[in-house]
Motif scaffolding. Structure first.
Motif, PDB file in Angstrom:
ATOM      1  N   GLY A   7      -8.388  -3.500  -5.222  1.00  0.00           N
ATOM      2  CA  GLY A   7      -7.087  -2.867  -5.018  1.00  0.00           C
ATOM      3  C   GLY A   7      -6.786  -1.768  -6.010  1.00  0.00           C
ATOM      4  N   ASN A   9      -3.320  -0.411  -8.687  1.00  0.00           N
ATOM      5  CA  ASN A   9      -2.009  -0.775  -9.231  1.00  0.00           C
ATOM      6  C   ASN A   9      -1.441   0.366 -10.066  1.00  0.00           C
ATOM      7  N   ARG A  18      -0.181   5.126  -4.392  1.00  0.00           N
ATOM      8  CA  ARG A  18       0.196   3.734  -4.113  1.00  0.00           C
ATOM      9  C   ARG A  18       1.027   3.634  -2.842  1.00  0.00           C
ATOM     10  N   ALA A  22       0.293   1.256   0.571  1.00  0.00           N
ATOM     11  CA  ALA A  22       1.206   0.125   0.748  1.00  0.00           C
ATOM     12  C   ALA A  22       1.251  -0.342   2.203  1.00  0.00           C
ATOM     13  N   ILE A  46      -3.345 -10.255   1.520  1.00  0.00           N
ATOM     14  CA  ILE A  46      -2.973  -8.932   1.019  1.00  0.00           C
ATOM     15  C   ILE A  46      -1.659  -9.034   0.257  1.00  0.00           C
ATOM     16  N   SER A  48       1.107  -6.624  -1.379  1.00  0.00           N
ATOM     17  CA  SER A  48       1.531  -5.227  -1.391  1.00  0.00           C
ATOM     18  C   SER A  48       2.937  -5.140  -1.952  1.00  0.00           C
ATOM     19  N   ARG A  52       1.495  -2.387  -6.718  1.00  0.00           N
ATOM     20  CA  ARG A  52       0.098  -2.728  -6.450  1.00  0.00           C
ATOM     21  C   ARG A  52      -0.113  -3.039  -4.979  1.00  0.00           C
ATOM     22  N   THR A  53      -1.345  -2.800  -4.541  1.00  0.00           N
ATOM     23  CA  THR A  53      -1.842  -3.309  -3.262  1.00  0.00           C
ATOM     24  C   THR A  53      -3.203  -3.914  -3.553  1.00  0.00           C
ATOM     25  N   GLU A  54      -3.352  -5.218  -3.267  1.00  0.00           N
ATOM     26  CA  GLU A  54      -4.599  -5.908  -3.579  1.00  0.00           C
ATOM     27  C   GLU A  54      -5.046  -6.770  -2.408  1.00  0.00           C
TER      28      GLU A  54
END
Length: 428
Positions: A7, A9, A18, A22, A46, A48, A52-54
């Motif tokens: 991801g 961040n 970011r 998202a 996920i 989001s 961050r998106t991981e």
């Protein structure tokens, strides 16, 4: 099977990237299913947020597939995303996820909201059917670790958050908040925290605007405020000294034109705006207007840094707990691998036993002498059980792998000096 986290961040990517990566809540069910198919794993979640998106995966797949999927899903430049992303495997992935759950990887050190967001990500993946035993075990362990860290350290005892930082900035511009009016756009957890902090600082006039009026009214009523729809914002904006926006809208809900008209009605009295949404709720061009002080989540970084010092020592203690926790989790996982291996070994052994027992029973039914049948049964079963270990030990001896032979001694519970058993097996 292992774990993978991929991801971006707030540490690795600007807000402009970011917001492109998202996911809105409406996107997630389909996105989770699509990610599962593309990456080649049945288990994926996920997370989001504005920072961050991981992706969390239980998979041994090529890590590049996770980034390839993110790139393709959002139609991004692959090299750009790669330059601003990170990948963690197995224990590093576990430790990273624990740090996220405890707020140690947040812009505001130790902030508690991320734990709730992680729990939401878990629930969303459950609803989408992309959570299995491996990821479920990891999520639950992370939740337990976060609770342990908060009870054993002082990491969460100071009110430091994005919401708190926004309130701190507002007080710098309007020292006496009791005379100010705040327009809060959105009605989620972050906006609720902003409302609480502003109220605690003496602000009495709160307007909550939201896509759903019932949610806006619920939050506004809690603080004796006024509720409105997002479509009402242009007509209410001139009343606001403070504007804080945090919605899940994919497009801005407050534009430069509305801000210009509000300033004219206010006779250019200053306005303080904080956009803590990703994608952004307030058009960036609003910052070009005189008498409007517009901040994004990235702009809050300096304010947050001042508050970090209070949590640094607690964070050191938390890191020790997380390091120990990640090791313990992986140890438990390896133990589960052993259980699975033993289960398979037992199944194979019982299958051999049942096969030979069936042959013995048939021999008895055909009139063969019981002593002869039992002797044959014991000899054949013994030979079949010893066949594979014998072959492997002979190979180890032939190639000089003495460590494997020593390990075999421990596994079988025998020693060379106890009758030179292994040498006899190898010599045939």
């Amino acid at each position: 099977m292992g774990y993978l986290t991929a991801g971006i961040n707030h540490k690795t990517a600007p807000v402009s990237l970011r917001e492109q990566v998202a996911f809105s809540p409406d996107q997630l069910p389909e996105a989770l299913q699509d990610a599962s198919r593309f990456i080649g794993t049945e288990e994926v979640a996920i997370l989001s947020t504005c920072n961050r998106t991981e992706l969390y995966c239980a998979s041994n797949s090529d890590y590049r597939k996770a980034l390839d999927w993110l790139t393709g899903y959002h139609s991004l430049d692959h090299q750009l995303l790669t330059e601003h992303s990170y990948i963690h495997h197995n224990q590093e992935a576990v430790q990273h996820m624990m740090r996220v759950a405890c707020g140690l990887d947040s812009m505001v050190l130790g902030e508690p909201q991320i734990l709730g967001q992680l729990k939401t990500a878990y629930s969303q993946a459950q609803e989408a059917g992309t959570i299995g035993s491996l990821l479920s075990r990891l999520f639950q362990y992370c939740f337990t670790t976060a609770k342990h860290v908060r009870t054993q350290t002082a990491i969460g005892r100071q009110p430091v958050s994005i919401a708190f930082a926004a309130t701190t900035l507002a007080k710098q511009i309007f020292p006496d908040l009791s005379e100010s009016t705040a327009l809060l756009i959105g009605a989620g957890e972050t906006i609720e925290l902003v409302a609480k902090h502003l109220h605690q600082q003496g602000l009495k006039n709160i307007i909550v605007a939201n896509r759903t009026l019932s949610r806006a009214k619920r939050l506004a009523d809690e603080f004796g405020g006024q509720s409105a729809l997002l479509s009402d914002i242009p007509h209410l904006l001139h009343k606001a000294d403070i504007v804080v926006a945090s919605t899940a809208s994919p497009v801005p809900v407050l534009g430069k034109g509305s801000a210009e008209r509000a300033l004219k009605q206010r006779k250019h009295r200053p306005m303080f705006m904080v956009d803590i949404a990703v994608p952004r709720d307030i058009e960036p061009e609003v910052a070009e207007l005189s008498d409007i002080f517009l901040y994004t989540v990235d702009d809050l970084h300096d304010v947050i840094e001042d508050n970090k010092q209070q949590r640094q020592e607690a964070a050191k203690e938390a890191e020790v707990l997380i390091e120990s926790g990640s090791q313990d989790f992986m140890s438990q996982l390896r133990s589960l691998d052993a259980v699975s291996l033993l289960r398979g070994y037992r199944m194979n052994t019982e299958a051999l036993r049942d096969h030979e027992l069936e042959k013995a029973m048939m021999a008895l039914a055909n009139g063969q002498a019981p002593e002869q049948v039992l002797t044959q049964f014991a000899r054949v079963l013994t030979n079949k059980l010893m066949h594979t270990p014998s072959v492997q030990m002979k190979k180890a001896a032939a190639s000089g792998q003495t460590e494997q032979l020593e390990w075999a001694e421990d596994l079988l519970g025998i020693r060379a000096h106890e009758g030179r058993v292994i040498k006899e097996i190898i010599s045939g």
